[in-house]
Scaffold this active site. Structure first.
Site, short mmCIF file in Angstrom:
data_model
loop_
_atom_site.label_atom_id
_atom_site.label_comp_id
_atom_site.label_asym_id
_atom_site.label_seq_id
_atom_site.Cartn_x
_atom_site.Cartn_y
_atom_site.Cartn_z
N ASP A 107 0.78 -1.10 -0.01
CA ASP A 107 -0.06 0.06 0.07
C ASP A 107 1.06 1.15 0.14
OD1 ASP A 107 -2.19 1.11 0.21
OD2 ASP A 107 -3.15 0.72 2.10
N HIS A 108 0.34 2.39 0.13
CA HIS A 108 0.93 3.79 0.10
C HIS A 108 2.53 3.80 0.38
CE1 HIS A 108 -2.74 6.17 -0.24
NE2 HIS A 108 -3.17 4.95 0.42
N GLU A 180 -4.91 7.91 7.71
CA GLU A 180 -4.60 6.45 7.87
C GLU A 180 -3.21 6.23 7.99
OE1 GLU A 180 -6.38 2.73 5.46
OE2 GLU A 180 -4.82 3.54 4.44
N HIS A 223 -10.06 8.07 3.44
CA HIS A 223 -9.65 6.93 4.36
C HIS A 223 -10.38 7.08 5.71
CE1 HIS A 223 -5.60 6.97 2.07
NE2 HIS A 223 -6.10 5.77 1.71
N HIS A 262 -9.51 4.09 -3.25
CA HIS A 262 -9.08 3.80 -1.99
C HIS A 262 -10.14 4.27 -0.96
CE1 HIS A 262 -4.53 3.38 -2.12
NE2 HIS A 262 -4.94 3.26 -3.18
N ASN A 284 -9.74 -0.79 -2.01
CA ASN A 284 -9.11 -0.78 -0.69
C ASN A 284 -10.11 -0.90 0.61
OD1 ASN A 284 -6.90 -0.70 -2.13
ND2 ASN A 284 -5.78 0.69 -1.03
ZN LIG Z 1 -5.27 4.35 0.50
#
Ligand SMILES: [Zn+2]
Length: 359
Positions: A107-108, A180, A223, A262, A284
């Protein structure tokens, strides 16, 4: 259309592109779930088995570190690298036992986290040399805080390296709202929460000739789960971007891009289905599965409180043992079951339930 046939194990390379193409053709997307240890991995695999669908299992930078244990020093991203590699090895070793195909992803990764991805690619190159397939199916780079040209320049150089390993790159354009993993975008200027079709075209031009990529575009998604605020979900932005690229670059497909949604937690089925109908292949989900894991454990702790005050002594007598209630396997499995059930719902929301043939 007949169901797509897939084998259990990790899906990479052209098989992953075929999977994305099939998902778009049946207007479905896969849940991408953040995992933090073996318990969340097996919950994800169980959900995929129930849904008869592949699943995307991903490690965030801090989730990877947690997989290796918070005890590890994370200087130079060493803990995140070691933990993500341990997690990938665990998924690879157990996925076939569950009989499900898995897309392995991270992820990110903002600019300051690039050393984490560098470490994973170093290991990935060794894995590729030995196994002729990539260790991870894909990585995400999130350089949305940088100017667009820098975002695309860095993505282009990483995709050049990753393409040699048959990997796919996920990029981010625009900013996902909310908070997040310690990244707080809850007060970002609202115009940044909507990706512009011109930016998506610039990304297409920068990356399409280099290799396979997916785009996390912002359409008001956030998020976390919050009370409905000023930002409205506008999935039509995704369609506008597809149309813009098709028109400008005369692509054969009317949906040349694979989008990633997302911040899927808290979204309604209608909102999810609209985003999926415009070429979203991955959504996600984290906050909702965190809650689904924690909630049954809280219930257990509340209901069994009188049995959890010591190793001996409960309402049945002062010397009665509490071993059964204390054993973490009992209550951790409740969390696993809660999370698996929530993910089965996600497969249904995403129209991915029972769309595949594993035989
Ligand atoms: Zn994300």
């Amino acid at each position: 259309m007949s169901k797509m046939k897939l084998k259990p194990g990790v899906v990479t390379g052209t098989a992953l592109q075929d999977l994305f193409g099939y998902l778009k053709s049946v207007k479905a997307a896969l849940p991408a779930v953040n995992v933090i240890g073996s318990h969340t991995v097996v919950a994800a695999l169980q959900a995929a088995r129930e849904a008869k669908s592949p699943i995307i299992i991903q490690f965030s930078n801090s989730g990877g570190a947690f997989f290796g244990g918070k005890f590890l020093d994370n200087k130079g991203e060493k803990g995140s690298i070691a933990g993500s590699l341990a997690g990938a090895a665990f998924v690879r070793s157990i996925a076939e036992a569950y009989g499900v195909p898995v897309v392995l992803h991270t992820d990110h990764a903002a600019k300051k986290l690039l050393p984490w991805i560098d470490g994973l690619l170093d290991a990935g190159e060794k894995f590729f040399a030995a196994n002729k397939e990539p260790l991870f199916s894909s990585h995400m780079l999130d350089l949305s805080e940088e100017p667009l040209h820098e975002n695309l320049e860095i993505c282009r150089s990483y995709l050049t390296r990753m393409s040699k390993l048959n990997m796919t790159l996920e990029i981010e354009l625009g900013v996902t709202g909310g908070e997040e993993d310690g990244v707080d975008n809850s007060d970002v200027d609202s115009s940044k929460l909507y990706t512009q079709p011109a930016d998506v075209l610039a990304a297409y031009d920068a990356l399409n000739s280099v290799g396979n990529f997916t785009v996390a575009a912002s359409f008001g998604n956030t998020h976390g789960v919050y009370k409905p605020g000023n930002v409205k979900l506008r999935p039509i932005i995704l369609k506008n971007s597809q149309d813009h690229i098709q028109k400008e670059r005369k692509t054969a497909s009317s949906e040349p891009l694979n989008f990633v949604f997302h911040g899927g937690s808290g979204s309604s089925r209608e909102e999810i289905r609209e985003a999926v109908s415009y070429g979203t292949v991955k959504m996600n989900i984290d906050t909702d599965t965190q809650w689904a894991f924690t909630q049954p454990i809280k219930k257990f702790m509340d209901e069994k409180s009188a049995y959890l005050q010591g190793q001996l002594g409960n309402p049945e007598g002062p010397d009665k043992p509490n071993k059964k209630q204390i054993d973490p396997r009992g209550w951790i499995h409740l969390g696993e079951k809660g999370m698996a059930a929530r993910l089965v719902e996600a497969f249904k929301d995403l129209n991915a339930f029972d769309q595949f043939d594993f035989s």
